[in-house]
Enzyme design. Structure first.
Site, PDB file in Angstrom:
ATOM      1  N   ASP A   1       0.839  -1.372  -0.077  1.00  0.00           N
ATOM      2  CA  ASP A   1      -0.062  -0.381  -0.108  1.00  0.00           C
ATOM      3  C   ASP A   1       0.543   1.456   0.215  1.00  0.00           C
ATOM      4  O   ASP A   1       1.804   1.715   1.048  1.00  0.00           O
ATOM      5  CB  ASP A   1      -0.989   0.462   1.527  1.00  0.00           C
ATOM      6  CG  ASP A   1      -1.755  -1.574   1.093  1.00  0.00           C
ATOM      7  OD1 ASP A   1      -2.664  -1.894   0.127  1.00  0.00           O
ATOM      8  OD2 ASP A   1      -2.387  -2.016   2.214  1.00  0.00           O
TER       9      ASP A   1
ATOM     10  N   ASP B   1      -6.497  -1.001  -4.719  1.00  0.00           N
ATOM     11  CA  ASP B   1      -7.830  -1.529  -4.549  1.00  0.00           C
ATOM     12  C   ASP B   1      -9.204  -0.175  -4.969  1.00  0.00           C
ATOM     13  O   ASP B   1      -9.544  -0.675  -5.066  1.00  0.00           O
ATOM     14  CB  ASP B   1      -7.037  -0.761  -2.508  1.00  0.00           C
ATOM     15  CG  ASP B   1      -6.117  -1.143  -2.050  1.00  0.00           C
ATOM     16  OD1 ASP B   1      -6.305  -2.834  -2.453  1.00  0.00           O
ATOM     17  OD2 ASP B   1      -5.626  -1.250  -1.603  1.00  0.00           O
TER      18      ASP B   1
END
Length: 108
Positions: free
Chosen positions: A66, A80
């Site tokens: 991330d 995502d």
């Protein structure tokens, strides 16, 4: 991030199995239900790309990287975002199918 969405703690092997299941289901839905539905095809395309990218990260790094960190929002990555947009597109696509009874509407 070794966890699933919203930092749900799940073992890596289970996350890989779930990702593969989502990919197989998405491909089945694409061919079975969304032939000729361009909005749904885009949604499933984004879902497949996002799931496959996260799956490759899990194989390579043991978790998903991330790297986008916005103020007052959990860290995420482009995969995502693709999965989120795919959910929106599929929602509206299936809603359109339900409203029109499976028939193609005259207008978008």
């Amino acid at each position: 991030n070794p966890n699933l969405a919203f930092s749900l703690p799940v073992p890596n092997w289970l996350a890989i199995i779930l990702s593969l299941a989502v990919l197989m289901l998405a491909i089945k839905i694409l061919y079975q239900y969304l032939a000729g539905n361009q909005l749904g095809q885009w949604g499933l395309g984004l879902l497949i790309i996002g799931s496959l990218s996260n799956l490759l990260d899990r194989f390579k790094y043991g978790g998903v990287i991330d790297w986008l960190n916005l103020w007052l929002w959990p860290s995420f990555n482009l995969s995502d975002l693709y999965i989120f947009l795919a959910c929106l597109l599929l929602f509206f696509s299936f809603r359109r199918i339900a409203v029109t009874g499976g028939k193609k509407p005259d207008r978008l």
